[in-house]
Design a protein around this motif. Sequence first.
Motif, PDB file in Angstrom:
ATOM      1  N   THR A  38       0.834  -1.203   0.000  1.00 23.37           N
ATOM      2  CA  THR A  38       0.000   0.000   0.000  1.00 23.37           C
ATOM      3  C   THR A  38       0.869   1.253   0.000  1.00 23.37           C
ATOM      4  N   GLY A  39       1.855   1.266   0.907  1.00 25.15           N
ATOM      5  CA  GLY A  39       2.742   2.424   0.959  1.00 25.15           C
ATOM      6  C   GLY A  39       3.440   2.646  -0.367  1.00 25.15           C
ATOM      7  N   PHE A  40       3.893   1.554  -0.972  1.00 27.95           N
ATOM      8  CA  PHE A  40       4.640   1.610  -2.227  1.00 27.95           C
ATOM      9  C   PHE A  40       3.761   2.150  -3.360  1.00 27.95           C
ATOM     10  N   VAL A  41       2.603   1.533  -3.535  1.00 29.34           N
ATOM     11  CA  VAL A  41       1.730   1.936  -4.646  1.00 29.34           C
ATOM     12  C   VAL A  41       1.265   3.377  -4.471  1.00 29.34           C
ATOM     13  N   CYS A  42       1.035   3.787  -3.208  1.00 29.49           N
ATOM     14  CA  CYS A  42       0.546   5.150  -2.991  1.00 29.49           C
ATOM     15  C   CYS A  42       1.599   6.186  -3.392  1.00 29.49           C
ATOM     16  N   VAL A  43       2.878   5.898  -3.116  1.00 27.64           N
ATOM     17  CA  VAL A  43       3.916   6.842  -3.536  1.00 27.64           C
ATOM     18  C   VAL A  43       3.875   6.999  -5.049  1.00 27.64           C
ATOM     19  N   LEU A  44       3.833   5.858  -5.744  1.00 29.03           N
ATOM     20  CA  LEU A  44       3.859   5.920  -7.207  1.00 29.03           C
ATOM     21  C   LEU A  44       2.592   6.567  -7.757  1.00 29.03           C
ATOM     22  N   ALA A  45       1.456   6.268  -7.107  1.00 31.86           N
ATOM     23  CA  ALA A  45       0.207   6.876  -7.575  1.00 31.86           C
ATOM     24  C   ALA A  45       0.239   8.384  -7.351  1.00 31.86           C
ATOM     25  N   ALA A  46       0.822   8.807  -6.233  1.00 27.19           N
ATOM     26  CA  ALA A  46       0.947  10.251  -5.990  1.00 27.19           C
ATOM     27  C   ALA A  46       1.816  10.881  -7.068  1.00 27.19           C
ATOM     28  N   LEU A  47       2.878  10.170  -7.456  1.00 30.55           N
ATOM     29  CA  LEU A  47       3.749  10.697  -8.511  1.00 30.55           C
ATOM     30  C   LEU A  47       3.036  10.714  -9.864  1.00 30.55           C
ATOM     31  N   ALA A  48       2.082   9.802 -10.018  1.00 29.65           N
ATOM     32  CA  ALA A  48       1.348   9.765 -11.278  1.00 29.65           C
ATOM     33  C   ALA A  48       0.222  10.791 -11.300  1.00 29.65           C
ATOM     34  N   SER A  49       0.026  11.514 -10.190  1.00 30.95           N
ATOM     35  CA  SER A  49      -1.133  12.408 -10.078  1.00 30.95           C
ATOM     36  C   SER A  49      -0.920  13.753 -10.745  1.00 30.95           C
ATOM     37  N   TRP A  50       0.189  13.944 -11.438  1.00 33.49           N
ATOM     38  CA  TRP A  50       0.419  15.210 -12.144  1.00 33.49           C
ATOM     39  C   TRP A  50      -0.620  15.412 -13.252  1.00 33.49           C
ATOM     40  N   SER A  51      -1.198  14.302 -13.725  1.00 30.48           N
ATOM     41  CA  SER A  51      -2.137  14.427 -14.832  1.00 30.48           C
ATOM     42  C   SER A  51      -3.497  14.945 -14.395  1.00 30.48           C
TER      43      SER A  51
ATOM     44  N   ILE B 185      -5.736   6.615  -9.689  1.00 31.16           N
ATOM     45  CA  ILE B 185      -6.749   5.900  -8.914  1.00 31.16           C
ATOM     46  C   ILE B 185      -6.916   4.483  -9.450  1.00 31.16           C
ATOM     47  N   SER B 186      -6.783   4.321 -10.770  1.00 32.01           N
ATOM     48  CA  SER B 186      -6.790   2.956 -11.302  1.00 32.01           C
ATOM     49  C   SER B 186      -5.638   2.162 -10.715  1.00 32.01           C
ATOM     50  N   MET B 187      -4.484   2.819 -10.577  1.00 34.00           N
ATOM     51  CA  MET B 187      -3.341   2.120 -10.001  1.00 34.00           C
ATOM     52  C   MET B 187      -3.644   1.648  -8.590  1.00 34.00           C
ATOM     53  N   ILE B 188      -4.269   2.525  -7.803  1.00 33.44           N
ATOM     54  CA  ILE B 188      -4.581   2.148  -6.422  1.00 33.44           C
ATOM     55  C   ILE B 188      -5.661   1.072  -6.395  1.00 33.44           C
ATOM     56  N   LEU B 189      -6.678   1.249  -7.247  1.00 30.37           N
ATOM     57  CA  LEU B 189      -7.745   0.249  -7.307  1.00 30.37           C
ATOM     58  C   LEU B 189      -7.171  -1.130  -7.583  1.00 30.37           C
ATOM     59  N   ALA B 190      -6.381  -1.213  -8.642  1.00 26.89           N
ATOM     60  CA  ALA B 190      -5.860  -2.522  -9.030  1.00 26.89           C
ATOM     61  C   ALA B 190      -4.761  -2.965  -8.080  1.00 26.89           C
ATOM     62  N   GLY B 191      -3.943  -2.003  -7.646  1.00 26.61           N
ATOM     63  CA  GLY B 191      -2.777  -2.377  -6.863  1.00 26.61           C
ATOM     64  C   GLY B 191      -3.100  -2.727  -5.432  1.00 26.61           C
TER      65      GLY B 191
ATOM     66  N   ARG C 252      -9.588  -1.105 -20.569  1.00 24.40           N
ATOM     67  CA  ARG C 252     -10.536  -2.173 -20.282  1.00 24.40           C
ATOM     68  C   ARG C 252      -9.844  -3.522 -20.348  1.00 24.40           C
ATOM     69  N   LEU C 253      -8.934  -3.651 -21.278  1.00 24.12           N
ATOM     70  CA  LEU C 253      -8.174  -4.887 -21.403  1.00 24.12           C
ATOM     71  C   LEU C 253      -7.380  -5.152 -20.129  1.00 24.12           C
ATOM     72  N   VAL C 254      -6.698  -4.118 -19.646  1.00 18.80           N
ATOM     73  CA  VAL C 254      -5.935  -4.297 -18.407  1.00 18.80           C
ATOM     74  C   VAL C 254      -6.875  -4.643 -17.257  1.00 18.80           C
ATOM     75  N   ALA C 255      -8.068  -4.016 -17.249  1.00 19.83           N
ATOM     76  CA  ALA C 255      -9.025  -4.286 -16.184  1.00 19.83           C
ATOM     77  C   ALA C 255      -9.441  -5.749 -16.193  1.00 19.83           C
TER      78      ALA C 255
ATOM     79  N   LEU D 103     -15.928  -3.818 -11.962  1.00 18.47           N
ATOM     80  CA  LEU D 103     -14.502  -3.525 -12.098  1.00 18.47           C
ATOM     81  C   LEU D 103     -14.119  -2.899 -13.429  1.00 18.47           C
ATOM     82  N   PRO D 104     -14.522  -3.457 -14.561  1.00 18.06           N
ATOM     83  CA  PRO D 104     -14.105  -2.818 -15.812  1.00 18.06           C
ATOM     84  C   PRO D 104     -14.572  -1.369 -15.889  1.00 18.06           C
ATOM     85  N   ASP D 105     -15.810  -1.109 -15.434  1.00 13.51           N
ATOM     86  CA  ASP D 105     -16.299   0.269 -15.485  1.00 13.51           C
ATOM     87  C   ASP D 105     -15.482   1.182 -14.589  1.00 13.51           C
ATOM     88  N   ALA D 106     -15.294   0.740 -13.330  1.00 16.13           N
ATOM     89  CA  ALA D 106     -14.584   1.600 -12.383  1.00 16.13           C
ATOM     90  C   ALA D 106     -13.156   1.848 -12.845  1.00 16.13           C
TER      91      ALA D 106
END
Lengths: 537, 527
Positions: B98-111, B253-259, B311-314, B242-245
Motif C-alpha cells: 500500500t505504501g509503495f503503490v501510494c507513492v507511485l500513484a501520488a507521482l502519477a497524479s500530475w495528470s 486511482i486505477s493504479m490504487i484500485l488494481a494495486g 478495459r483490457l488491463v481491467a 470492475l471494468p467500469d470503475a
Amino acid sequence: MSSFGNLLEQLVKETQNTSLCHFAPELVLCATIVSLLLLRLLSLDRWIPTYVAVLLGTITSLGLAGSQLLGLLNGDTHAEPFFSGLLMFDAFGAFLRSLLALFLVLVVALTVLTGIPDREDAPDFYTLLLGSTIGMLLMAQANNLLMFFIGIEMTSVPSYVMVGFLKGRKQSSEAALKYVVYGAGAAGVMLYGLSLLAGVLGTVAIPEVSTHLATILGSGSGISDATSRTVILAILMVLVGLAFKLSIVPFHFWCPDAFEGASAEVAGFLSVASKAAAFGLLVRFVYAFVGGANQVAAEVFTGLGIAIGAIAAITVTFGNLAAYSQTNIKRLLAYSTIAHAGYMLMAVSAMIVILAGGRSIEGMDYRAEAARCLEGLLFYLFVYLFMNLGAFAITALLRNQTFSEKIEDFNGVAYEAPVLCVCMMACVFSLVGLPPLGGFWGKLVIFSTLFVSGKIHWFMWVMLAIGGINTVFSLVYYIQILRAMFIKPRAEGARPVQIPTAISNYALLITVPVLLLGMFPTWTTELANKVATILLN
Amino acid sequence: MDPLCFLSALIFLPALGALILVAFPSKAVDAMRMFTVAITVLVFAMTLNLWLGAGSFDSSIATIQPVAEGVSKPWIPDWNIHYRLGYDGISLPLVVLTGFVCVLAALASWSINKLHKGYFMLFLLLETGMLGTFLALDFFLFYVFWEVMLLPMYFLIGIWGGPRREYAAIKFFLYTLAGSVLMLIAMLMFYFGSGREFSLIKLAELAQDGHTFDYTTQVIAFVLLFIGFAIKVPSFPFHTWLPDAHVEAPTPISMILAGVLLKMGGYGILRIAFPLCPLGAQAAAYTLVGIGVFSIIYGAFAALAQTDFKRLVAYSSVSHMGYVVLGMAVWKINEHNGTDFWLQGMSGAMFQMIAHGVSSAGMFFMVGVIYDRVHHRNLNEFGGLANRMPLYSGLAAGIFFAGLGLPGLCGFIGEVAVVISTWNFSPLLAIIAASGVILTAAYILWTLQRVYLGAEYKGPHSEEIDHMPFNAREAFVAFTLLITAIVLGVYPAIVFDAMNPTLQGLVDSLQKAAPADAATAVTQALQ
C-alpha cells in the motif's frame, strides 16, 4: 374541614411543591409565547428582535430540561407522576424533553439565519412553533390516555398552520389542507380507540392499564372472547393515530405533500420533533400493555410486535423505493423520513417481541435486551435530530441562494459553497448509515436487536435482511443529492452562491455531532441505555 | 515508540496530511503535489521500518505482532469494541505494498487537471482507509475502515473520472456497499454467537473448537463473508463493477484500485472468512476453486475481446485475481501427505496478490502515460509507438511481460505455485488454470503488437507525442515498478520468508479446526 376542602388543599400543595417544578420547561415556553405577543402589542419588537426573546426562552427551557434529566439520572430527584397522575416525571420523559428542547433551539437558530419568517410574521410563527413544541413535551411525558390525545392534538394543530405558513403559495395551502384532513381523520380513529380502551379497561391511567388488562385476558377464554378482541381493536386504532404522526405506511400520504408545500425549516422541524414525541408516546403506550403481560397476553403481543415489524419493513422499503424518482429535494427527504421512521419502528417491534416473548427463551436477560432496543431507538432519535435537521437546514440555506429546491438546481454548488456541501455529504452518508458517522451506529444497534429478537421469532431475521438490503437501496437516491452538488457542473449563467461565515458555522455546528456520535458513541449509548433501563424496570 | 502509537501514526498520518492541505491556497498546485508525495513517501518509509526496522517484525513468528492479541485500547466499552491493531506475515506485505503503490500513484497524479486540493485530500484519506483496513484486528474496526475507503473512492472516480464516471462511481459504491451489508450481518452472527466478542483473534480461536459456531452458522457466515469479499477481489460473477470503475477512474486511482483495493478482498478472505468459519471454508472449497478457475479463463477471454486499452488491463485483473481465489481454496480434506500443497497454494496466492499489485499498477500507469498524450485508448488506432517513444515502450514491454507471467518476473512465481498446488487438488482444474497462462500470453502479446510495434503511429493527436516527451518523473515511476517486478521475480524469497510462518500457522489451525467427523459432515452435506 370538609373532605372536598381537604382534597383541594392537597391538590394545591402538590401543584405548588412538585408539579410546577417539574413543569418548568413548558412554563418557560408558555411565558415566552406570552411575552412575544406583549412585545408586539407594545411595539417593543422594533427595538428587541423577536428572535432574541425566543432564543432566550428556548435556551432557558433547554437548560431546565437538561438539569432535570441530570437530576433524575444522578438520583437527586426521583421519578413520580405529577398533576394528579396526568403526566409522568421520569428519565425517559426527561431525555425526550431535553432532546426536543435542544432541537427547538437549533430550529430557531436556523430560522434566524434563513429569514423565514420575516419580521412582520415572526411572533405568529414562533408562537405556533413553541406551542407545537409544548404539545410534544406533553406527549413525551403523558401518563394518561387523555393526555395522549391532548398532547397529539396540541402538537398537530399548530403544525397544520405552520405547513401553510407561506401565505399566497398555492402549494402551501394545499399541503396544509391535506395535512389537516388526514390529521383529523387519524385523530378521530385514535380518539375512538382511546374511548374504547377506557371503557373496557375502566381506567385512563397508564400505570393501571396492565393490571386491568391482565384481569380481562386472564378471566376470559384467551383472545377469543369479545372483550379481549375489543381491547386488541382499540389498541390497533390508537396505533393508527400514532402511525399517522410517524408517517408509517399506509398512513404516510400526507408526508411528501406537506413537506413539499411547507418551508424546509418547518419540514425539518416536523420530520424530527413530531417523530421523537410520537415515538415517546408509542413506547409508553405499548409498554403499558406489554410490560406486565401474562402468558396469554404474551402470545398476542408477540404477534402484535411482529405485525408492527412487518409494517416497519414495508415502510422502510416503500420509503426508499418511492424516493428514487423525486426531483424535489424536500420530497426526496420526505420519503427518506418515512424510511427512517420504519427503521426506528423496527426497534419498537423488537422491543415488543422481546418483552412479550423473551421470558420463555433460556439464557436471555429479556429486560436488558429490551433496554437495548429502546437504547437503539433513543440513540437513533438523537443522531437523527442532527443528521436530518442538517439535511433540511442545508437545503433551506442553499434555497435562499438558488431560489429553488429542485435537485438539479443544486448542480455544482459544492465549488461555491464547499462547507455547506461537505456538511451535507456527512449528513447524507449518515442517513445512508455509513461508518464512521452516527447514523451507522444507530442502525447497527437496531439491527443487532433485530438479530437478538430473531431467537424468539424467525421473522425478525427477515426484517434484518430487509433492513440491510434497504441500506443499499437508499444509497441510490441519497447519492443523487451529492452527485448534483459535487459531480455535475454548475449551470451556465447560474447566480453565484455566496455563503456568509455564520451560516457555514451553523452547518458545522449541526454536522460535527453527527461525526462525533459515530466515532465516540459510548457517552450517548450509555445515557440512552440508562434511560431505557430505568423505564423498563 | 509505543507500537500502538506508531501504528496509529502510520494510519492517520495521511488523514492529518489531508487536513493540512485545507490550509494550502488553491493555486499552489505544485506545492500540494509535492506535499502529497512527501506524505506518501513518509508513510512508505514507516511501513518499511515496520518490516525491516530492528525489533519490529520477526518473520519467524506465526502469530500477530508486536503482541499475539494485537495492541489495543478500549474504544466503545459497552459493546466490547476495541481499537485493536497489529500485523503479521499476511498483512505486513500488503501494508508495505500500500505504501509503495501510494507513492507511485501520488507521482502519477500530475495528470489531474482540476480541483487539485480536493483530489489530494481524498487521495490521502483513501490511503488512511487502506492502511487501517490492513492493520485492524477488531472486526468492527475493520468494517469501519473498509467503509471509510468507499467515500473517497466514489468521489475520486465520480469527479475526476472519464466520460461515464458517474455511472462507474455509483456502480462501484453499490456493489461494495451490498457486500459490506452482508459482512455486517455475518459480523452480528459472530458477535452474538460468541458472547459479544469482536476481536478477530479471539473469534478465530473460538471458531476452531467447532462448537461455539456450529456447522450451519459457519456455512451461512462463510457465504455472506465470501460474497462480500469476492465483490472486492473481484471474482466472477461479482466482477462487473470492475471494468467500469477501472476504465473511468483517473490513472493514479486505477493504479490504487488494481494495486491495493482488489487485495482487500483476498486479505479479507484470509484474515476473516477462513479463520472465522473453517468448516464453511471447507464445505465451499470445491466451489471456490471452481470460481477461481472460471475467473481466470473468463477474464482472459474477456480481455482478448477488448478494444479499449484500459478495459483490457481491467479484465486482465479479473483473470489474475482468479489465481488468488484458486490458491487459497485448494484445501483437500483428509489429506494424507499433510497440508504442504495447500500451504503452497496459499503462499502462491499471497505472492500473486503482491505481484499483481506491482504489475497491474504498472500496466495502468503505462496506459495512463500514453492516454495523457494522445487522449484515446482505442487499441486499433495505436501502433508504432516504439519508434516514437523508445524508452517508454521498452519499460512498458517489461511491465506487460511481468503481467504476462514471464519467468524471471514477478507474475510467474505466484501463478506457478498456485497451478502446481492445484494439480494435487484436481488435475483437470489445474490444466484449465494453466491454459489461462496461454490466453494471457495471447492477449498481452497481441496488445504489445498493436500498440508498440508497427511502422508508424497513425492515430489522433500524433503531434502531442513530440510535444510531451516521456519525462523523468514518469520514467522514475516506470523504472521503479519494473525493477520491483524483476527483484520479486528473481528473488521471491523476500516475500515468501516474511509470510510463510504465518501462513503455516493459519493452515495448521484451519486443519485442526476441521476434524475427521467434520469432514464426514461436509461429505454428507455435499451429497
